[in-house]
Design an enzyme around this catalytic site. Structure first.
Site, mmCIF file in Angstrom:
data_model
loop_
_atom_site.group_PDB
_atom_site.id
_atom_site.type_symbol
_atom_site.label_atom_id
_atom_site.label_comp_id
_atom_site.label_asym_id
_atom_site.label_seq_id
_atom_site.Cartn_x
_atom_site.Cartn_y
_atom_site.Cartn_z
ATOM 1 N N GLU A 78 52.446 23.300 18.125
ATOM 2 C CA GLU A 78 52.022 24.477 18.859
ATOM 3 C C GLU A 78 52.210 24.309 20.657
ATOM 4 O O GLU A 78 51.834 25.336 21.072
ATOM 5 C CB GLU A 78 50.696 25.461 18.153
ATOM 6 C CG GLU A 78 49.524 24.425 18.776
ATOM 7 C CD GLU A 78 49.102 23.350 17.925
ATOM 8 O OE1 GLU A 78 48.075 23.580 18.215
ATOM 9 O OE2 GLU A 78 49.942 22.928 17.185
ATOM 10 N N HIS A 87 52.784 29.957 11.028
ATOM 11 C CA HIS A 87 51.271 29.278 11.654
ATOM 12 C C HIS A 87 51.163 28.712 13.107
ATOM 13 O O HIS A 87 50.417 28.882 13.722
ATOM 14 C CB HIS A 87 51.305 28.437 11.111
ATOM 15 C CG HIS A 87 49.761 27.065 10.968
ATOM 16 N ND1 HIS A 87 48.981 27.219 10.358
ATOM 17 C CD2 HIS A 87 49.958 26.197 11.954
ATOM 18 C CE1 HIS A 87 47.512 26.929 10.919
ATOM 19 N NE2 HIS A 87 48.470 25.612 12.183
ATOM 20 N N GLU A 88 52.364 27.643 13.624
ATOM 21 C CA GLU A 88 52.879 27.666 15.017
ATOM 22 C C GLU A 88 52.567 28.370 15.395
ATOM 23 O O GLU A 88 52.276 29.108 17.156
ATOM 24 C CB GLU A 88 53.623 26.364 15.445
ATOM 25 C CG GLU A 88 54.009 25.452 14.720
ATOM 26 C CD GLU A 88 52.724 24.982 14.026
ATOM 27 O OE1 GLU A 88 52.265 24.777 15.287
ATOM 28 O OE2 GLU A 88 52.763 24.562 13.212
ATOM 29 N N HIS A 142 49.244 30.255 16.434
ATOM 30 C CA HIS A 142 48.877 29.387 17.674
ATOM 31 C C HIS A 142 48.445 30.207 18.971
ATOM 32 O O HIS A 142 47.623 29.759 19.610
ATOM 33 C CB HIS A 142 48.819 28.085 17.409
ATOM 34 C CG HIS A 142 48.097 26.632 16.434
ATOM 35 N ND1 HIS A 142 46.602 26.559 16.981
ATOM 36 C CD2 HIS A 142 48.591 26.278 15.154
ATOM 37 C CE1 HIS A 142 46.969 25.829 15.592
ATOM 38 N NE2 HIS A 142 47.537 25.454 15.156
ATOM 39 N N GLU A 169 42.135 25.507 13.422
ATOM 40 C CA GLU A 169 43.220 25.118 12.828
ATOM 41 C C GLU A 169 42.973 26.123 11.554
ATOM 42 O O GLU A 169 44.058 27.473 11.209
ATOM 43 C CB GLU A 169 43.315 24.061 11.984
ATOM 44 C CG GLU A 169 43.878 23.454 12.836
ATOM 45 C CD GLU A 169 45.154 23.597 13.339
ATOM 46 O OE1 GLU A 169 46.001 24.028 12.475
ATOM 47 O OE2 GLU A 169 45.946 22.478 14.364
ATOM 48 N N ASP A 188 41.869 12.557 15.437
ATOM 49 C CA ASP A 188 42.233 12.907 14.456
ATOM 50 C C ASP A 188 42.385 13.296 12.338
ATOM 51 O O ASP A 188 42.835 13.203 12.101
ATOM 52 C CB ASP A 188 43.565 11.879 14.557
ATOM 53 C CG ASP A 188 44.558 11.760 15.606
ATOM 54 O OD1 ASP A 188 44.760 13.169 16.297
ATOM 55 O OD2 ASP A 188 45.528 11.018 15.833
ATOM 56 N N TYR A 244 41.653 23.562 7.651
ATOM 57 C CA TYR A 244 43.048 24.481 7.794
ATOM 58 C C TYR A 244 42.411 24.939 7.003
ATOM 59 O O TYR A 244 41.697 26.567 6.658
ATOM 60 C CB TYR A 244 44.074 23.374 7.455
ATOM 61 C CG TYR A 244 44.733 22.979 8.230
ATOM 62 C CD1 TYR A 244 45.972 24.031 8.988
ATOM 63 C CD2 TYR A 244 44.559 21.774 9.248
ATOM 64 C CE1 TYR A 244 46.775 22.760 9.648
ATOM 65 C CE2 TYR A 244 44.756 21.261 9.729
ATOM 66 C CZ TYR A 244 46.105 21.370 10.292
ATOM 67 O OH TYR A 244 46.506 20.763 11.215
#
Length: 606
Positions: free
Chosen positions: A272, A296-297, A300, A319, A374, A382
């Site tokens: 994003e 979704h992006e 953001h 998220e 990460d 999510y």
């Protein structure tokens, strides 16, 4: 633009301790960054300088601490041009090295540097690895990889505006997460400005043989020449999506929303980056069936880019909120039936993942000290995060929740947020006015409890009920050709493959593949789900057709969402482990460093 604060301004910055950054931003923080870089494809390096303008939060602070990863640091000077004393600390496998600069009373610092050829954020593609026949470079800064191409304070709590001068071969186009050109300029020197303050993980750069197509007054698509028209068609609904979010959650504050279709090695579905979302070409299904990733992006732009998780322990605030907004966009643009299928699939994915996770890792608020940042990304941040908001919607009503979220995005625009601060805001601005107690919504169980609380919403798609009946008929012996699949979306196919029994028999799987061409599907989500099932059921070892499809899929795309489950399933057996290593030996050079690291760890553990 809405709201009361000027663009990019942030009052009372929230700067909690970040276990993934050396920077002591509560003392001195970067407020603006000026890049001057040359892109050298031959040496696979970026070389130049960055000027960092500073805000002093501690008046007596005398040192600026930056995050770096294998950067070759040359001169470091202060704003007046004098040389600064500096020290590059020891390299840590997770965090890289701190760059400590003695700043005295200076209000800016200039660092001259060069990146390492193996910089983790940078993917350098040779001409033969692209469809255009030209070299390509793209960055992936999330979560803490920006430090491998710029010395900066690599924490999501630190926000800065930036400008840049980037020099590239004149036949190529450079783009950033900033104001962008739509065509080459002849000399290869591109200048960028990003007036809105962003965290480091949202800095992005791409260089390649790229063309632009408009999809509306505020949106367009960049891609290599042989892809750009198909991409513009695939993502033609982007403007409609922007309108849908604005109606629900307030104005779009980033001027433009453009898309870049990256090469196949791009490791994620989308990234994003403000003003320029990077997308995987695996979304180009030819029927606009995978555009929920764009939703979704885009979402953001409110949750994540506008109000940002302060540390990676708080990723669910990014998220989870974004997935909730994504499903709302999908419902508004494509209808409730489509959205309900997505919601049910997401819940299935979460329930499938939870038993494989450490109970502590199923809390919404994470504790990632000493771990890879990460690790925060996954089904809990999510799907559990999104379910939390859906639960609140059921308790307080959609209208009240929408008003709360709109005011939240406005109040904390261009600022960072951690879990404790959000909980205080939630109680004061939503729960208390609605007469709802934390106990009634099981707030503590959601934030700091394992698994999924029993008040989590459940969805039942009528379309999936039809699919379940088809599965029953197939298992009972009906041949695939007798099953009516007319009008099925990818979601119905995914549900069918997930609903099949663990050992349905080779005959049924061969019949499904022969009848519906699953191994040749153009839809990446259907193909991935089929291949995963073929591996887990053992069918891939009995079917040359499925095996060839698996090898081709793993070699031609580098999306971690697909790589991780397929390699993980393969290494469960001796035959699969050998096949995984055989495929990976060919595929690895085309993977981004992040994706290669994921697969390396899977194979090393096997």
């Amino acid at each position: 633009m809405t709201g009361t604060q000027p663009v990019g301004q942030a009052e009372e910055p929230l700067l909690p301790d970040d276990p993934h950054s050396y920077s002591r931003a509560r003392e001195v923080a970067v407020r603006h960054l000026s890049l001057d870089l040359e892109v050298d494809f031959e040496s696979r390096s970026l070389a130049g300088s960055v000027r960092l303008d500073l805000d002093r939060h501690a008046p007596d602070a005398s040192e600026l601490v930056l995050d770096t990863w294998q950067l070759e640091v040359g001169d470091v000077t202060l704003g007046d041009g004098s040389r600064a004393a500096y020290e590059l600390g020891e390299h840590d496998p997770l965090l890289g090295s701190p760059l400590r600069v003695r700043i005295g009373d200076a209000d800016s610092v200039v660092v001259h540097y060069r990146t390492h050829p193996e910089a983790r954020a940078l993917q350098w593609l040779e001409a033969e690895q692209t469809s255009s026949g030209h070299p390509f470079l793209f960055t992936q800064s999330q979560a803490i990889l920006a430090r491998s191409w710029v010395p900066l304070q690599d924490s999501p709590a630190v926000r800065f505006s930036y400008d840049a001068t980037v020099r590239v071969p004149p036949q190529l186009l450079a783009l950033m997460s900033a104001g962008n050109p739509t065509a080459r300029n002849g000399d290869g020197v591109h200048r960028f400005s990003m007036p809105q303050r962003v965290p480091s993980y949202l800095m992005a750069l791409a260089v390649g043989d790229l063309e632009f197509r408009s999809t509306g007054p505020r949106s367009g698509v960049y891609a290599e020449p042989d892809v750009v028209d198909a991409a513009a068609w695939e993502f033609a609904d982007t403007e409609q999506m922007i309108d849908a979010v604005q109606r629900r959650f307030g104005g779009y504050r980033w001027d433009r929303y453009d898309l870049l279709v990256a090469p196949a090695s791009f490791p994620f579905g989308g990234m994003e980056n403000p003003r320029l979302t990077f997308l995987t070409p695996t979304l180009l299904a030819g029927d606009r069936s995978l555009v929920s990733v764009v939703a979704h992006e885009l979402a953001h732009s409110w949750s994540g880019n506008l109000v940002t998780n302060a540390t990676w322990n708080d990723l669910w605030l990014n998220e989870g909120f974004t997935e909730y907004l994504e499903t709302r966009i999908v419902e508004d643009v494509y209808g409730e039936r489509f959205a309900t299928m997505i919601l049910q699939l997401y819940r299935q994915e979460l329930l499938s993942a939870l038993p494989r996770l450490d109970p502590r890792d199923t809390w919404l608020e994470q504790d990632l000290a000493g771990r890879d940042a990460d690790d925060a990304a996954g089904p809990v941040a999510y799907h559990k995060g999104s379910l939390f908001l859906s639960m609140l919607e059921q308790v307080v009503g959609r209208e009240r929740l929408d008003a709360f979220l709109t005011a939240y995005f406005d109040r904390y625009a261009f600022r960072s947020m951690d879990t404790p601060t959000f909980v205080g805001h939630l109680r004061a601005e939503l729960l208390d006015p609605a007469g709802v107690t934390p106990e009634q919504v099981q707030l503590e169980a959601w934030l700091h409890g394992p698994g999924l609380p029993d008040n989590a919403p459940v969805w039942h798609s009528e379309a999936f009920a039809d699919v379940d009946r088809a599965v029953e008929a197939l298992v009972a012996g009906r041949v695939a050709a007798e099953v009516d699949v007319s009008g099925w979306s990818p979601h119905e196919w995914i549900h069918l493959l997930r609903a099949l029994p663990d050992d349905p028999g080779a005959g049924l799987l061969a019949d499904l593949d022969e009848t519906f061409g699953l191994s040749e599907s153009r839809n990446s989500e259907i193909l991935f789900t089929w291949l995963r099932y073929a591996v887990e059921s053992g069918h891939v070892f009995d079917s040359l057709r499925a095996d060839r499809a698996l090898a081709d899929f793993l070699r031609r795309q580098g999306r971690i969402k697909f790589l991780r489950p397929l390699y993980t399933a393969l290494v469960e057996t001796d035959a699969g482990r050998a096949r995984a290593r055989e495929i990976y030996a060919v595929a690895r050079p085309g993977y981004h460093a992040v994706a290669a690291g994921v697969v390396d760890r899977i194979l090393d553990r096997s």
